[in-house]
Design an enzyme around this catalytic site. Structure first.
Site, mmCIF file in Angstrom:
data_model
loop_
_atom_site.group_PDB
_atom_site.id
_atom_site.type_symbol
_atom_site.label_atom_id
_atom_site.label_comp_id
_atom_site.label_asym_id
_atom_site.label_seq_id
_atom_site.Cartn_x
_atom_site.Cartn_y
_atom_site.Cartn_z
ATOM 1 N N GLY A 46 0.810 -1.211 0.000
ATOM 2 C CA GLY A 46 0.000 0.000 0.000
ATOM 3 C C GLY A 46 0.850 1.272 0.000
ATOM 4 C CG ASN A 69 -0.433 -6.591 9.702
ATOM 5 O OD1 ASN A 69 -0.189 -5.403 9.565
ATOM 6 N ND2 ASN A 69 -1.452 -7.186 9.084
ATOM 7 N N GLY A 72 1.045 -0.631 9.856
ATOM 8 C CA GLY A 72 0.750 0.803 9.797
ATOM 9 C C GLY A 72 1.149 1.449 8.494
ATOM 10 C CG ASN A 126 -6.195 -0.827 2.425
ATOM 11 O OD1 ASN A 126 -7.298 -1.155 2.871
ATOM 12 N ND2 ASN A 126 -5.061 -1.019 3.073
ATOM 13 C CB CYS A 129 -5.304 0.121 6.556
ATOM 14 S SG CYS A 129 -3.944 -0.238 7.686
ATOM 15 C CE LYS A 164 -6.544 -5.971 1.028
ATOM 16 N NZ LYS A 164 -5.076 -6.183 0.935
ATOM 17 C CB ILE A 190 -12.034 -10.342 3.956
ATOM 18 C CG1 ILE A 190 -11.295 -11.621 4.389
ATOM 19 C CG2 ILE A 190 -13.476 -10.633 3.630
ATOM 20 C CD1 ILE A 190 -11.827 -12.271 5.673
ATOM 21 N N GLY A 264 -2.066 -14.229 0.679
ATOM 22 C CA GLY A 264 -1.410 -13.342 1.637
ATOM 23 C C GLY A 264 -0.399 -14.058 2.500
HETATM 24 C C1 SIN Z 1 -0.586 -2.330 7.326
HETATM 25 O O1 SIN Z 1 0.354 -1.838 6.697
HETATM 26 O O2 SIN Z 1 -0.858 -1.964 8.468
HETATM 27 C C2 SIN Z 1 -1.422 -3.408 6.700
HETATM 28 C C3 SIN Z 1 -2.322 -2.862 5.686
HETATM 29 C C4 SIN Z 1 -3.743 -3.337 5.822
HETATM 30 O O3 SIN Z 1 -4.045 -4.231 6.613
HETATM 31 O O4 SIN Z 1 -4.615 -2.803 5.136
#
Ligand code: SIN
Length: 303
Positions: A46, A69, A72, A126, A129, A164, A190, A264
């Site tokens: 992203g 996770n 961020g 996205n 997140c 997404k 998802i 993923g």
């Molecule tokens: C992230 O970088 O925190 C993950 C991105 C996501 O879950 O959309």
């Protein structure tokens, strides 16, 4: 060999398997294992308007059937991506989906506008997140905001637009219908389920962000359910993801209604997972004398 090719929004994919955004970087590390041209496509990490260093560590935690996770949205920013990563990716003979995110509709639109001037094949927005304090999760959990951010990006870019979706909602179909009405060409789902773990010795959350996104095999049945519901609610293609670890899983998501499948967390335990999944899908189709993978899309027969 069965025909594994699919077409989504006018873009030809040689097979339906796409490493998901965030697990594959820009492909460089995986290229040491196999040619990226074997993949149907690649969804890139992203990208936001400016560079982000992401959340503080710890931001990854194992769970019994997956991981949490809270990365961020760490990324180098759209200008760096366009100058230093995209040109290399565009030589890989696979479909490139540039995943984008932002804190406001305007920020998302600006990133999309910059990508629209490149050769990238598709934009994946996205809106879901769960790991950033602003934007992301809020867009994806409200029909009005989902519609607003999709409309802003739609106005800014003519490239095929995939939105997404977050599973952290009461009605996935209402959100999907909202983004379809705002001009999305496809939806992918998802994203991760919001989760939390606590270290009982320190009584601290395991993640520094306290909460994070759950992915991996444990969420697969949720993905199948939501892909099935969404595919029956909208008239645009659905790209399925969430805990896919085998060719059989990918076939199942396509029977639920997915036109392609993103892989993923599986690549973290086995970098070869996407290419193994492609071969396993082909084996299933050959064994069942199905000449094209397109024949199985949405063929589940509910009781
Ligand atoms: C992230 O970088 O925190 C993950 C991105 C996501 O879950 O959309």
């Amino acid at each position: 060999m069965a025909d594994l090719s699919v077409n989504i929004c006018g873009i030809d994919f040689k097979n339906p398997i796409i490493p998901a955004s965030g697990v594959f970087g820009y492909g460089r590390e995986y290229e040491e294992f196999y040619s990226l041209s074997e993949l149907g496509g690649i969804a890139t990490k992203g990208t936001t308007r400016t560079k982000r260093t992401g959340n503080s560590a710890p931001r990854i935690a194992e769970t019994p059937a997956g991981m949490l996770n809270s990365v961020g949205l760490q990324n180098p920013g759209i200008d760096y991506f366009i100058q230093h990563e995209l040109p290399n990716l565009m030589t890989k003979n696979t479909v490139i989906l540039a995943n984008i995110a932002g804190s406001t509709p305007e920020e998302c639109a600006e990133v999309a506008r910059k990508l629209d001037a490149t050769d990238v094949h598709m934009i994946e927005l996205n809106i879901s997140c769960p790991n950033v304090k602003q934007g992301g999760a809020a867009f994806g959990t409200s029909c009005q905001m989902a519609e607003q951010v999709t409309a802003a990006v739609r106005k800014a870019a003519k490239k095929p637009l995939i939105v997404k979706l977050s599973p952290n909602v009461t009605s996935i179909t209402e959100i999907a219908k909202s983004v379809e009405a705002a001009g999305a060409d496809a939806v992918s789902l998802i994203n991760t389920l919001l989760g939390m773990r606590i270290d009982i010795h320190t009584r601290r959350p395991v993640l520094r962000n306290n909460v994070g996104g759950l992915s991996g095999a444990g969420i697969f049945p949720v993905a199948v359910r939501m892909v099935w519901q969404t595919a029956n609610a909208v008239n645009i293609p659905v790209i399925g993801m969430g805990g896919v670890t085998s060719g059989e899983d990918a076939i199942e998501l396509m029977m639920a209604g997915a036109s392609a499948v993103q892989v993923g967390m599986a690549v973290f335990t086995d970098p070869y997972a996407p290419v193994k999944i492609i071969r396993q899908m082909n084996d299933f189709l050959d064994e069942n004398k199905i000449s094209s993978v397109r024949e199985i899309i949405g063929t589940v027969q509910p009781w």
